[in-house]
Design a protein around this motif. Structure first.
Motif, mmCIF file in Angstrom:
data_model
loop_
_atom_site.group_PDB
_atom_site.id
_atom_site.type_symbol
_atom_site.label_atom_id
_atom_site.label_comp_id
_atom_site.label_asym_id
_atom_site.label_seq_id
_atom_site.Cartn_x
_atom_site.Cartn_y
_atom_site.Cartn_z
ATOM 1 N N TYR A 6 0.842 -1.190 0.000
ATOM 2 C CA TYR A 6 0.000 0.000 0.000
ATOM 3 C C TYR A 6 0.881 1.245 0.000
ATOM 4 C CZ TYR A 6 -4.304 -2.559 0.828
ATOM 5 O OH TYR A 6 -5.383 -3.379 0.698
ATOM 6 N N VAL A 7 0.560 2.168 -0.872
ATOM 7 C CA VAL A 7 1.336 3.394 -0.995
ATOM 8 C C VAL A 7 0.772 4.428 -0.021
ATOM 9 C CG1 VAL A 7 2.005 5.270 -2.553
ATOM 10 C CG2 VAL A 7 1.847 2.919 -3.404
ATOM 11 N N TYR A 8 1.668 5.023 0.740
ATOM 12 C CA TYR A 8 1.268 6.079 1.678
ATOM 13 C C TYR A 8 1.527 7.426 1.035
ATOM 14 C CZ TYR A 8 1.360 9.434 5.430
ATOM 15 O OH TYR A 8 1.112 10.546 6.195
ATOM 16 N N LYS A 9 0.566 8.317 1.183
ATOM 17 C CA LYS A 9 0.715 9.688 0.704
ATOM 18 C C LYS A 9 0.069 10.603 1.735
ATOM 19 C CE LYS A 9 -1.435 12.462 -2.701
ATOM 20 N NZ LYS A 9 -2.419 12.467 -3.743
ATOM 21 N N LYS A 48 -12.664 8.904 2.994
ATOM 22 C CA LYS A 48 -12.061 7.569 2.892
ATOM 23 C C LYS A 48 -10.553 7.660 2.697
ATOM 24 C CE LYS A 48 -14.059 4.955 -0.113
ATOM 25 N NZ LYS A 48 -14.880 4.284 -1.123
ATOM 26 N N ASP A 49 -10.112 8.604 1.861
ATOM 27 C CA ASP A 49 -8.673 8.772 1.629
ATOM 28 C C ASP A 49 -7.958 9.199 2.906
ATOM 29 O OD1 ASP A 49 -8.938 8.046 -1.015
ATOM 30 O OD2 ASP A 49 -8.796 10.079 -1.814
ATOM 31 N N ILE A 50 -8.522 10.170 3.608
ATOM 32 C CA ILE A 50 -7.904 10.628 4.860
ATOM 33 C C ILE A 50 -7.840 9.474 5.861
ATOM 34 C CG2 ILE A 50 -8.212 12.120 6.887
ATOM 35 C CD1 ILE A 50 -9.360 14.238 4.957
ATOM 36 N N ASP A 51 -8.941 8.762 6.024
ATOM 37 C CA ASP A 51 -8.974 7.636 6.961
ATOM 38 C C ASP A 51 -7.956 6.563 6.585
ATOM 39 O OD1 ASP A 51 -10.977 8.884 8.387
ATOM 40 O OD2 ASP A 51 -12.591 7.625 7.589
ATOM 41 N N THR A 52 -7.859 6.270 5.293
ATOM 42 C CA THR A 52 -6.915 5.243 4.821
ATOM 43 C C THR A 52 -5.481 5.640 5.137
ATOM 44 O OG1 THR A 52 -8.389 4.517 3.055
ATOM 45 C CG2 THR A 52 -6.043 4.012 2.784
ATOM 46 N N TYR A 53 -5.111 6.862 4.786
ATOM 47 C CA TYR A 53 -3.726 7.296 5.010
ATOM 48 C C TYR A 53 -3.414 7.449 6.497
ATOM 49 C CZ TYR A 53 -3.434 7.960 -0.018
ATOM 50 O OH TYR A 53 -3.435 7.763 -1.376
ATOM 51 N N ALA A 54 -4.364 7.918 7.273
ATOM 52 C CA ALA A 54 -4.140 8.038 8.719
ATOM 53 C C ALA A 54 -3.967 6.661 9.355
ATOM 54 C CB ALA A 54 -5.299 8.790 9.377
ATOM 55 N N THR A 55 -4.773 5.703 8.935
ATOM 56 C CA THR A 55 -4.665 4.342 9.473
ATOM 57 C C THR A 55 -3.361 3.691 9.040
ATOM 58 O OG1 THR A 55 -7.066 4.106 9.482
ATOM 59 C CG2 THR A 55 -5.776 2.068 9.558
ATOM 60 N N PHE A 77 -0.717 14.018 11.717
ATOM 61 C CA PHE A 77 -2.130 13.666 11.891
ATOM 62 C C PHE A 77 -2.629 14.061 13.276
ATOM 63 C CE2 PHE A 77 -1.436 10.726 8.293
ATOM 64 C CZ PHE A 77 -2.518 11.105 7.510
ATOM 65 N N ASP A 78 -1.824 13.814 14.299
ATOM 66 C CA ASP A 78 -2.229 14.162 15.666
ATOM 67 C C ASP A 78 -2.566 15.647 15.779
ATOM 68 O OD1 ASP A 78 -1.830 11.549 16.439
ATOM 69 O OD2 ASP A 78 0.037 11.934 17.524
ATOM 70 N N ASN A 79 -1.787 16.484 15.110
ATOM 71 C CA ASN A 79 -1.991 17.932 15.189
ATOM 72 C C ASN A 79 -3.068 18.446 14.242
ATOM 73 O OD1 ASN A 79 -0.087 18.567 17.190
ATOM 74 N ND2 ASN A 79 1.567 18.436 15.693
ATOM 75 N N ASN A 80 -3.167 17.855 13.060
ATOM 76 C CA ASN A 80 -4.006 18.447 12.022
ATOM 77 C C ASN A 80 -5.386 17.827 11.843
ATOM 78 O OD1 ASN A 80 -2.265 20.591 10.781
ATOM 79 N ND2 ASN A 80 -0.869 18.859 10.748
#
Length: 179
Positions: A6-9, A48-55, A77-80
């Protein structure tokens, strides 16, 4: 697809917040249910994209707590995410107050609007700093749990790796693992 494939961005939460605020204005100005449904589809994709990348970030950070890249991404992610939540909350409020609420409920179901109602009651911009602090503490706790090194069964294990021993059928193994 394997997990490591899985590619992280990193999502640009600031520009996504601006996009969400534009959707809010479009919902408020809309005079067609179809326009609002299209915005909901676009928002679903963003969420969905935000949730996927955060997870993905969270898992990779907890798998290797020494990886500086994912440590910094988790901090992002913790801050933003709490700041982004303000825009997301505005979007939910616009949906909830839409003059087309009944039509939207008939298409999307009443449950969605009950969920929105609860979400609106649980968020306020005044708690953003508290949410950021909570995220930092949760991340710190996760790192602490993942970094534990317990010698057992001839191996060095972390706490999650001790789970099979703690749930073993053999009472003696469970006791030794617990001790």
């Amino acid at each position: 697809m394997k997990f490591n494939e899985y590619v992280y961005k990193r999502p640009d939460l600031e520009s996504l917040s601006k996009q969400v605020n534009e959707y809010v204005e479009q919902i408020k100005a809309s005079n067609k249910v179809e326009e609002i449904l299209e915005i909901i589809k676009q928002m679903t994709t963003i969420s969905k994209d935000i949730d996927t990348y955060a997870t993905l970030c969270s898992i990779r950070n907890s798998v290797d707590t020494t990886d500086e890249f994912y440590e910094k991404e988790q901090e992002y992610f913790d801050n933003n995410l709490p700041i982004y939540s303000e825009a997301a909350n505005s979007y939910l409020l616009a949906l909830y107050n839409s003059p087309f609420k009944k039509e939207l409920e008939s298409v999307l179901g009443e449950y969605l609007f009950k969920k929105i109602e609860v979400e609106l009651k649980t968020f306020s911009p005044e708690i953003i700093n508290d949410l950021q602090e909570e995220n930092k503490l949760c991340t710190e706790y996760s790192k602490l749990i993942a970094s534990a090194k317990i010698e057992f069964d001839g191996k060095i294990n972390n706490l999650p790796q001790m789970s099979p021993y703690l749930n073993n059928k053999d009472r003696n193994i469970r006791k030794q693992a617990n001790d």
